[in-house]
Design an enzyme around this catalytic site. Structure first.
Site: not given
Length: 489
Positions: A297, A419, A446, A370, A346
């Site tokens: 992030q 995510d 997002c 992932e 993810y």
């Protein structure tokens, strides 16, 4: 009247242009006098000609609702016209001097709201989020959001400032907004064909030179990547520069794959250390080691706030979690978390996996998936002490979700945390998540349009929306971070 500064060394595009071409400067267009109405997804505003209020819609950047502007057309297609503001004739009271003029009209991408005061930026994002949930998600999503406790008008959710965007003034009861600059711990620069160091122009592959990096944290600005000889001597046309300022240790620079120290020397250990405050979860400080090229992030506050918000929603039964400013003040009751089965999709380098694993304990199970091989290696290292956690490498697809969901001992997952990247999880992955039978889902998004699409599929698949929060994790851009909590009907 506001005359916008001319981009340094470039000049305003002018002329008649050719319809259908895209990218600022790639097509020279005519000037239009426009009255601006509502913001639109992507950092634009909707505008129409002043002399024809019901006429053609033009999507304009670098303006504000309510303004009258002169704008230059940059793209004409059968579906839409796009334009950039060159002069503001009637400014909005929410307009401020841009904190990053080089990201203004015909400049680099990535600072399209830098001319908007921070409170108005959050109202802008709230409006766009509500519009996407209604228009893209459809009536079922709009109704679910409107039914949430404390839903903000118009039918949406307030976008919350992160801690560094708010500080207490002399009167401790009064919040004072700050600029929102100096918050990014990761930036990427490009080296143009003529050796210029900068970023891509909006919707273009052209590299425009930069003189400042106001959105980056101070330690990245102090590296001197734009002008210091020790860096410029290493740059080659077509190269890419990534600067990383971890929460602990010196900044690192990736230059065409080589990892360099702040002194521009090869790094002994190509790893950075990130520390996340999880005091509110009863976990103290969480420590992560990761390759500097892996996703993390970018806002300095985002890892701490998201860990608290998402983990509370997943394991603590708290729909929205604590507010960003007081994430450490309300202790989490760890009792309900013990023994839970968690599927995380993810999962990156383990930002959320580690606190989830620590809270479910050895009586629980955590399985994560992932697609980035380096991130998987980092996550396995970060989770070395949590033997009840399995980190799998592979793309998130309906098949891999189904396989991971059926691999738990004692049944399917109790909770799914996902995510996904900006484009969202997509219909088939969401349907696969629903088929796992998980009673609770926490979705981090997002992009508001992708969030709306994914929520619509969840609601059609037997879930109801319990909570939705939005975080201003990308000040001076149109982006936001949202956390949705869904429970099975």
């Amino acid at each position: 009247m506001v005359r916008l500064p001319e981009p340094a060394g470039r000049g305003w595009p002018s002329g008649t242009g050719k319809p259908g071409q895209s990218g600022p400067g790639d097509q020279e267009g005519e000037d239009l006098l426009l009255r601006v109405t509502a913001p639109a997804h992507g950092g634009h505003c909707v505008a129409r000609p002043v002399d024809d209020p019901s006429g053609r819609v033009v999507f304009v950047r670098h303006t504000l609702p309510g303004e009258t502007v002169r704008a230059r057309v940059t793209q004409r297609t059968s579906r839409a016209w796009r334009a950039e503001v060159v002069e503001v004739l009637e400014p909005s009271p929410d307009r401020v001097s841009s904190v990053w003029p080089e990201a203004g009209p015909f400049g680099v991408g990535g600072g399209e709201l830098a001319h908007v005061c921070l409170p108005a930026q959050r109202v802008w994002k709230q409006w766009v989020l509500a519009d996407c949930l209604r228009r893209v998600g459809g009536p079922q999503v709009a109704q679910a959001v409107a039914a949430l406790p404390g839903a903000a008008a118009p039918g949406g959710v307030a976008v919350e400032a992160l801690p560094t965007q708010v500080y207490q003034g002399a009167d401790s009861s009064r919040e004072v907004s700050v600029q929102g600059t100096g918050t990014r711990t990761r930036i990427t620069l490009e080296v143009g064909e003529e050796g210029q160091v900068g970023m891509h122009a909006f919707r273009s592959h052209r590299v425009l030179p930069l003189r400042s990096l106001p959105l980056a944290v101070a330690r990245i600005q102090e590296l001197g990547l734009l002008e210091e000889p020790r860096w410029r001597s290493r740059y080659r046309p077509g190269g890419r520069i990534r600067a990383v300022s971890p929460s602990r240790g010196e900044p690192i620079v990736l230059l065409d794959g080589q990892v360099l120290t702040a002194a521009a020397r090869p790094a002994d250990r190509p790893r950075v250390e990130e520390v996340v405050d999880a005091t509110g979860l009863g976990l103290g400080e969480l420590r992560y080691l990761l390759h500097p090229g892996c996703f993390w992030q970018v806002h300095v506050d985002a890892p701490t706030v998201l860990v608290d918000r998402v983990v509370r929603a997943a394991l603590g039964g708290s729909p929205g979690g604590a507010s960003p400013g007081d994430h450490t003040r309300t202790p989490l009751d760890p009792g309900p978390a013990h023994g839970q089965r968690v599927l995380e999709l993810y999962s990156g380098s383990g930002l959320l996996t580690l606190p989830l694993a620590m809270l479910v304990g050895s009586s629980g199970q955590v399985r994560s998936l992932e697609g980035d091989a380096q991130a998987v290696r980092d996550a396995r290292r970060n989770l070395r002490g949590c033997r009840w956690t399995q980190v799998a490498a592979g793309r998130v697809t309906p098949r891999t979700v189904s396989a991971a969901g059926s691999a738990f001992d004692g049944g399917g997952p109790d909770v799914v945390v996902l995510d996904p990247p900006r484009q969202g999880a997509g219909r088939q992955v969401v349907q696969a998540v629903a088929r796992t039978g998980a009673g609770r889902v926490v979705l981090v998004a997002c992009d508001p349009a992708a969030l709306a699409r994914d929520l619509a599929v969840f609601l059609r698949s037997g879930y109801r929306l319990e909570a939705l929060s939005a975080l201003d994790a990308f000040p001076h851009t149109h982006h936001l971070e949202a956390v949705a909590v869904l429970v099975r009907n």
